[in-house]
Scaffold this active site. Structure first.
Site, short mmCIF file in Angstrom:
data_model
loop_
_atom_site.label_atom_id
_atom_site.label_comp_id
_atom_site.label_asym_id
_atom_site.label_seq_id
_atom_site.Cartn_x
_atom_site.Cartn_y
_atom_site.Cartn_z
CE LYS A 27 -8.05 14.92 -10.45
NZ LYS A 27 -8.00 13.58 -9.84
NE ARG A 102 -14.31 12.60 -12.15
CZ ARG A 102 -13.70 13.29 -11.18
NH1 ARG A 102 -13.51 14.59 -11.31
NH2 ARG A 102 -13.30 12.69 -10.10
NE ARG A 141 -8.88 12.71 -0.98
CZ ARG A 141 -9.03 12.81 -2.30
NH1 ARG A 141 -8.28 13.64 -2.99
NH2 ARG A 141 -9.90 12.06 -2.94
NE ARG A 147 -13.91 13.81 -1.51
CZ ARG A 147 -13.31 13.82 -2.70
NH1 ARG A 147 -12.27 14.61 -2.91
NH2 ARG A 147 -13.75 13.06 -3.67
NE ARG A 159 -13.94 9.07 -5.50
CZ ARG A 159 -13.21 9.52 -4.48
NH1 ARG A 159 -13.31 8.95 -3.28
NH2 ARG A 159 -12.41 10.53 -4.65
O1 C5P Z 1 -12.82 15.39 -8.52
P1 C5P Z 1 -13.30 14.76 -7.25
O2 C5P Z 1 -12.70 13.41 -7.00
O3 C5P Z 1 -13.20 15.65 -6.07
O4 C5P Z 1 -14.85 14.50 -7.48
C1 C5P Z 1 -15.65 13.92 -6.46
C2 C5P Z 1 -16.91 13.34 -7.08
O5 C5P Z 1 -17.65 14.38 -7.74
C3 C5P Z 1 -16.67 12.30 -8.16
O6 C5P Z 1 -16.42 11.02 -7.62
C4 C5P Z 1 -17.99 12.36 -8.91
O7 C5P Z 1 -19.01 11.71 -8.20
C5 C5P Z 1 -18.29 13.87 -8.89
N1 C5P Z 1 -17.78 14.54 -10.10
C6 C5P Z 1 -18.46 14.33 -11.30
N2 C5P Z 1 -18.03 14.93 -12.45
C7 C5P Z 1 -16.95 15.72 -12.46
C8 C5P Z 1 -16.26 15.96 -11.25
C9 C5P Z 1 -16.69 15.33 -10.08
O8 C5P Z 1 -19.44 13.60 -11.34
N3 C5P Z 1 -16.55 16.30 -13.60
MG MG Z 2 -9.49 16.71 -6.01
#
Ligand code: C5P
Ligand code: MG
Length: 203
Positions: A27, A102, A141, A147, A159
């Protein structure tokens, strides 16, 4: 002045995309290319959280415990942060929402926020990538992303599980409005980008 007139009077010219898909589906990579081509504002809630955590703000501190475990930050926190970002940037040709919504409450909040601006979601585009490839991509990554949630197999699996259990209903929510499409998220970055553009150019 001209920009304001155009965007406020012809709001249907705007493109508001949700770039959807499991963690590691590309993404962020694709959003950067879409920004270049369409001039949209990329809003990554994950990046916003990481910025807050990097600055050790109260919001960052609250988010940290959830993110470290690969769990979702509570809706109220995430929605408030997203709303601030959108409201601070009203005069753009549109938004790319990455990592948001989400959950269904996040969908409802996003729709309400956009409706207040006489806007709506144009399309949700899902990047479809097999599970096995996702884990490999995230671990790769993690070598450079800095991270901690990209380094631990158990957190990565959590996740993915959270995505399946809590986030996939988001696809169906916008599918019921006739807005969800899937594109193959495998192959070269350029090939995937061409698939995305062909969904956007028909809008
Ligand atoms: O989108 P990304 O994978 O970078 O998000 C990293 C973390 O941020 C997720 O695993 C989650 O813990 C948190 N997150 C969330 N709600 C969202 C976006 C991200 O809790 N809408
Ligand atoms: Mg991302």
């Amino acid at each position: 002045m001209y920009r304001l007139a155009v965007y406020h009077n012809c709001s249907d010219m705007r493109i508001n995309l949700i770039l959807f898909g499991p963690p590691g589906s590309g993404k962020g990579t694709q959003a950067a290319k879409l920004v270049e081509k369409y001039g949209l504002l990329h809003i990554s809630t994950g990046d916003l959280f990481r910025y807050e955590m990097g600055n050790d703000t109260p919001l960052g501190q609250e988010a940290k415990s959830y993110i470290a475990k690969g769990e979702l930050v509570p809706d109220s926190v995430t929605i408030g942060m997203l709303r601030n970002k959108v409201e601070a940037n009203p005069d753009v040709p549109g938004y790319i929402f990455d990592g948001f919504p989400r959950t269904i409450p996040q969908c409802e909040a996003l729709d309400a926020l956009l409706a207040d601006m006489d806007e709506s979601i144009s399309r949700l585009i899902m990047l479809d990538v097999p599970d096995k490839e996702i884990v490999e991509r995230i671990l790769n990554r993690g070598i450079t992303s800095g991270r901690s949630d990209d380094l631990d197999q158990a957190i990565i699996q959590n996740r993915i599980d959270v995505y399946k259990n809590e986030t996939t209903p988001v696809f169906d929510y916008y599918a019921a409005k006739g807005k969800s499409v899937k594109v193959a998220g495998v192959g070269s970055i350029e090939d995937i980008f061409i698939r995305l553009c062909s969904e956007i150019d028909v809008l």
